[in-house]
Design a protein around this motif. Structure first.
Motif, mmCIF file in Angstrom:
data_model
loop_
_atom_site.group_PDB
_atom_site.id
_atom_site.type_symbol
_atom_site.label_atom_id
_atom_site.label_comp_id
_atom_site.label_asym_id
_atom_site.label_seq_id
_atom_site.Cartn_x
_atom_site.Cartn_y
_atom_site.Cartn_z
ATOM 1 N N GLY A 50 0.811 -1.212 0.000
ATOM 2 C CA GLY A 50 0.000 0.000 0.000
ATOM 3 C C GLY A 50 0.844 1.262 0.000
ATOM 4 O O GLY A 50 0.520 2.254 -0.663
ATOM 5 N N GLN A 51 1.958 1.243 0.732
ATOM 6 C CA GLN A 51 2.853 2.403 0.736
ATOM 7 C C GLN A 51 3.528 2.599 -0.621
ATOM 8 O O GLN A 51 3.813 3.729 -1.019
ATOM 9 C CB GLN A 51 3.903 2.234 1.834
ATOM 10 C CG GLN A 51 3.326 2.262 3.244
ATOM 11 C CD GLN A 51 2.603 3.551 3.549
ATOM 12 O OE1 GLN A 51 3.097 4.636 3.273
ATOM 13 N NE2 GLN A 51 1.414 3.432 4.118
ATOM 14 N N ARG A 52 3.778 1.519 -1.322
ATOM 15 C CA ARG A 52 4.372 1.650 -2.665
ATOM 16 C C ARG A 52 3.398 2.319 -3.631
ATOM 17 O O ARG A 52 3.811 3.049 -4.536
ATOM 18 C CB ARG A 52 4.781 0.266 -3.177
ATOM 19 C CG ARG A 52 6.004 -0.288 -2.456
ATOM 20 C CD ARG A 52 6.376 -1.659 -2.918
ATOM 21 N NE ARG A 52 7.575 -2.136 -2.230
ATOM 22 C CZ ARG A 52 7.823 -3.399 -1.944
ATOM 23 N NH1 ARG A 52 6.959 -4.334 -2.308
ATOM 24 N NH2 ARG A 52 8.926 -3.752 -1.313
ATOM 25 N N ILE A 53 2.106 2.072 -3.432
ATOM 26 C CA ILE A 53 1.123 2.777 -4.252
ATOM 27 C C ILE A 53 1.199 4.268 -3.974
ATOM 28 O O ILE A 53 1.164 5.101 -4.900
ATOM 29 C CB ILE A 53 -0.288 2.248 -3.955
ATOM 30 C CG1 ILE A 53 -0.409 0.784 -4.379
ATOM 31 C CG2 ILE A 53 -1.348 3.080 -4.676
ATOM 32 C CD1 ILE A 53 -1.740 0.154 -4.021
ATOM 33 N N LEU A 54 1.297 4.645 -2.695
ATOM 34 C CA LEU A 54 1.415 6.056 -2.344
ATOM 35 C C LEU A 54 2.654 6.679 -2.977
ATOM 36 O O LEU A 54 2.620 7.817 -3.458
ATOM 37 C CB LEU A 54 1.470 6.216 -0.826
ATOM 38 C CG LEU A 54 0.188 5.916 -0.045
ATOM 39 C CD1 LEU A 54 0.424 6.105 1.441
ATOM 40 C CD2 LEU A 54 -0.962 6.791 -0.511
ATOM 41 N N ALA A 55 3.764 5.932 -2.948
ATOM 42 C CA ALA A 55 5.005 6.465 -3.528
ATOM 43 C C ALA A 55 4.864 6.705 -5.023
ATOM 44 O O ALA A 55 5.282 7.747 -5.551
ATOM 45 C CB ALA A 55 6.157 5.498 -3.239
ATOM 46 N N GLU A 56 4.260 5.759 -5.743
ATOM 47 C CA GLU A 56 4.087 5.923 -7.183
ATOM 48 C C GLU A 56 3.112 7.056 -7.501
ATOM 49 O O GLU A 56 3.294 7.781 -8.479
ATOM 50 C CB GLU A 56 3.598 4.613 -7.808
ATOM 51 C CG GLU A 56 4.640 3.504 -7.832
ATOM 52 C CD GLU A 56 5.837 3.839 -8.691
ATOM 53 O OE1 GLU A 56 5.705 4.670 -9.601
ATOM 54 O OE2 GLU A 56 6.920 3.278 -8.453
ATOM 55 N N ARG A 57 2.090 7.216 -6.687
ATOM 56 C CA ARG A 57 1.172 8.332 -6.908
ATOM 57 C C ARG A 57 1.881 9.666 -6.701
ATOM 58 O O ARG A 57 1.621 10.638 -7.427
ATOM 59 C CB ARG A 57 -0.015 8.211 -5.953
ATOM 60 C CG ARG A 57 -1.025 7.151 -6.359
ATOM 61 C CD ARG A 57 -2.131 7.017 -5.324
ATOM 62 N NE ARG A 57 -3.156 6.063 -5.772
ATOM 63 C CZ ARG A 57 -4.133 5.611 -5.005
ATOM 64 N NH1 ARG A 57 -4.228 6.027 -3.744
ATOM 65 N NH2 ARG A 57 -5.011 4.757 -5.478
ATOM 66 N N ALA A 58 2.762 9.727 -5.705
ATOM 67 C CA ALA A 58 3.515 10.959 -5.486
ATOM 68 C C ALA A 58 4.431 11.248 -6.666
ATOM 69 O O ALA A 58 4.574 12.407 -7.090
ATOM 70 C CB ALA A 58 4.320 10.845 -4.194
ATOM 71 N N LEU A 59 5.053 10.207 -7.241
ATOM 72 C CA LEU A 59 5.894 10.407 -8.422
ATOM 73 C C LEU A 59 5.058 10.863 -9.614
ATOM 74 O O LEU A 59 5.506 11.681 -10.420
ATOM 75 C CB LEU A 59 6.627 9.105 -8.753
ATOM 76 C CG LEU A 59 7.691 8.655 -7.747
ATOM 77 C CD1 LEU A 59 8.274 7.309 -8.153
ATOM 78 C CD2 LEU A 59 8.804 9.702 -7.637
ATOM 79 N N ARG A 60 3.846 10.343 -9.721
ATOM 80 C CA ARG A 60 2.940 10.797 -10.775
ATOM 81 C C ARG A 60 2.620 12.274 -10.628
ATOM 82 O O ARG A 60 2.643 13.047 -11.597
ATOM 83 C CB ARG A 60 1.670 9.951 -10.720
ATOM 84 C CG ARG A 60 0.663 10.156 -11.857
ATOM 85 C CD ARG A 60 -0.525 11.038 -11.471
ATOM 86 N NE ARG A 60 -0.951 10.959 -10.110
ATOM 87 C CZ ARG A 60 -1.926 10.176 -9.660
ATOM 88 N NH1 ARG A 60 -2.535 9.350 -10.469
ATOM 89 N NH2 ARG A 60 -2.276 10.241 -8.380
ATOM 90 N N ASP A 61 2.349 12.711 -9.401
ATOM 91 C CA ASP A 61 2.074 14.124 -9.148
ATOM 92 C C ASP A 61 3.307 14.987 -9.432
ATOM 93 O O ASP A 61 3.181 16.126 -9.904
ATOM 94 C CB ASP A 61 1.618 14.318 -7.702
ATOM 95 C CG ASP A 61 0.279 13.658 -7.426
ATOM 96 O OD1 ASP A 61 -0.443 13.361 -8.400
ATOM 97 O OD2 ASP A 61 -0.035 13.409 -6.239
ATOM 98 N N ALA A 62 4.499 14.444 -9.122
ATOM 99 C CA ALA A 62 5.733 15.190 -9.409
ATOM 100 C C ALA A 62 5.914 15.382 -10.913
ATOM 101 O O ALA A 62 6.342 16.454 -11.373
ATOM 102 C CB ALA A 62 6.932 14.470 -8.807
ATOM 103 N N GLN A 63 5.593 14.351 -11.700
ATOM 104 C CA GLN A 63 5.671 14.487 -13.155
ATOM 105 C C GLN A 63 4.654 15.517 -13.655
ATOM 106 O O GLN A 63 4.953 16.328 -14.534
ATOM 107 C CB GLN A 63 5.412 13.127 -13.816
ATOM 108 C CG GLN A 63 6.486 12.095 -13.582
ATOM 109 C CD GLN A 63 7.704 12.312 -14.449
ATOM 110 O OE1 GLN A 63 7.751 13.233 -15.257
ATOM 111 N NE2 GLN A 63 8.716 11.486 -14.263
#
Length: 506
Positions: free
Chosen positions: A90-103
């Motif tokens: 679940g935390q990895r999903i949060l990390a990828e979503r944050a990277l998506r927002d950074a892009q």
């Protein structure tokens, strides 16, 4: 009338420009790979009816309930809430979503503000030192005050940012499927371990019964020896058989403790926490009805297939990122930096300093690097497509294997059950005949060992049938549909760490 026409023309120009920008997204558009699949499974005995498929679809959400074991249901609920692998996913999903927002942040102007204040001294021991403007006395010391804002805006004319965000969004979806796969693996492991626990407890009960039978046989051999009918050899054989049965019991107790520890870890708690609750033997769960399904259900529900498809979509978007590097890049840099030597001068017109540009860059010669990056992205996308097809084939093999095992288990278990009943009857008759002096003690030992082996083989077969049921539910992608993604949050609130976070998105 003229002003209205001008406004309409401006609006049309803006709409046209927006459409032009949207149409300029370079790179291939993702098209799902259409892989031909059979209309039905080879190992399925009959074509599933719509009612059977609807029943299976409903059961897939909580397939563990089909085993009719309340203790298993309780363990699953605790594991879903506490399993650490699931929480990590679940935390990895949060990390990828944050990277998506950074892009995605590259779509917006990047603005920073700053200020500087201080004193400086210049050397005067240099010939022809020029008189500095605003300092006719040419004093070596000077005060410096400045504040300003710098900004830049990347114009995504050819879709490089859009393709990057698209690729990162597909990466988010991959981590979602990864978490679903972790959930399914955890459920399968938990149910399998629970089946093994109950089976081992059943085999321990069998071992306890065999110890009592061996004790009775030893007592009978001693009694016959005392009556002058038996021999010391028979007594020694009976004593050896009793000690062998006692020794066979201890590994089963060890295995029960180890399985209990494994279940505790799956539930996210210290080993031994559930020992008291699970140490009491319970019946084996019942075997559920065969889940009727069709191949398309597997494609729609298997997380590994869904993840492979999302990985192919991500790789396709990466081609667009590489292709966009071949096209011009447009940006708008802006800086505003007033500076002076005194505070009252800092806001005067003469202190103003600013720059505003419209910049464009076109790649001309890079030794083939950019085109090589495009070829690499294309090859990676094709590899992802092939990996998707391989995943589909492997998934269908697992389903077919699980179906074959399920069907074969029925007859296999029935024959072993008959063998166990006949062996128990033979053992009882051998003891009766031995007590009457009609057969030797070797016949008693042989029939008892045969009965023990048959009873254990039946228990193992019943376990295998339960495990094959778990394997089939896992193979068709069941278990994650009824479990929502956990609501995870960062342990530190950004709002409490950054005062401007309440007003701006950083």
């Amino acid at each position: 009338m003229r002003m209205k026409n001008q406004g309409t023309g401006r609006a049309g120009l803006l709409l046209g420009a927006a459409g032009l920008l949207a149409a300029c997204t370079v790179g291939p558009r993702y098209q799902p790979d259409r892989m031909a699949i059979p209309a039905r499974f080879a190992e399925d005995g009959h074509a599933a009816t719509p009612a059977e498929i609807a029943r299976t679809t409903a059961e897939m959400k909580d397939w563990w309930h089909r085993f009719g074991d309340a203790e298993l249901d309780r363990l699953v609920d605790r594991a879903i809430a506490g399993n650490y692998d699931l929480r990590i996913a679940g935390q990895r999903i949060l990390a990828e979503r944050a990277l998506r927002d950074a892009q995605a942040s590259a779509w917006y102007p990047q603005i920073d503000a700053g200020t500087v204040a201080g004193d400086s001294r210049y050397s005067i021991n240099i010939d022809n030192w020029p008189i500095r403007p605003g300092n006719p006395a040419n004093r070596p010391e000077a005060s410096y005050l400045s504040y300003g804002v710098s900004a830049s805006w990347q114009l995504d004319v050819f879709g490089r940012i859009r393709r990057s965000v698209e690729a990162q969004e597909r990466a988010v979806e991959e981590t979602v499927e990864d978490r679903r796969a972790v959930l399914m693996t955890m459920l399968s492991e938990l149910a399998g371990d629970y089946m093994v626990l109950r089976d081992t407890q059943l085999r321990l009960q069998i071992a306890e019964r065999n110890i009592r039978v061996a004790q009775d046989a030893r007592d009978l051999a001693q009694r016959l020896y005392q009556q002058g009918v038996g021999t010391t050899l028979q007594v020694a054989q009976a004593q050896s058989e009793l000690e062998t049965q006692i020794a066979a019991r201890e590994p089963l107790r060890t295995h029960i403790a180890q399985i209990t520890h494994a279940l505790d870890v799956l539930m996210g708690q210290m080993p031994g926490t559930s020992a008291a609750a699970l140490e009491q033997p319970g019946p084996l769960p019942r075997v559920p009805d065969f889940p009727a399904t069709v191949p398309s259900v597997v494609l729609a529900n298997r997380p590994d297939i869904r993840r492979a498809e999302r990985a192919y979509a991500e790789a396709t978007a990466r081609i667009g990122v590489a292709v966009a590097q071949l096209y011009p890049n447009f940006s708008i840099p802006l800086s505003f930096n007033p500076n002076a030597s005194a505070m009252y001068q800092l806001f005067e017109t003469g202190a103003l300093s600013w720059q505003f540009f419209m910049m464009a860059s076109l790649p001309l010669m890079h030794g083939g690097k950019l085109t090589a990056q495009v070829r690499a992205a294309q090859a990676a996308a094709e590899a992802s497509r092939l990996a998707y097809r391989r995943t589909v084939l492997q998934a269908f093999r697992e389903v077919e294997d699980a179906m074959a095992a399920w069907h074969d288990d029925v007859e296999h278990t029935e024959w072993l059950h008959r063998a166990a009943l006949d062996s128990a009857l033979a053992s009882d008759r051998a003891r009766r005949l031995y007590s009457a002096g009609l057969v030797g003690f070797l016949d008693v030992l042989t029939t008892e060992r045969t009965a023990l082996a048959a009873e254990n083989a039946e228990a193992v077969a019943r376990l295998e049938r339960l495990q094959d049921a778990v394997a089939l539910y896992t193979a068709i992608g069941a278990g994650w549909q009824g479990v929502p993604l956990t609501a995870s949050a960062l342990p530190v609130s950004l709002e409490t760490q950054h005062a401007l976070a309440r007003a701006f998105q950083q």
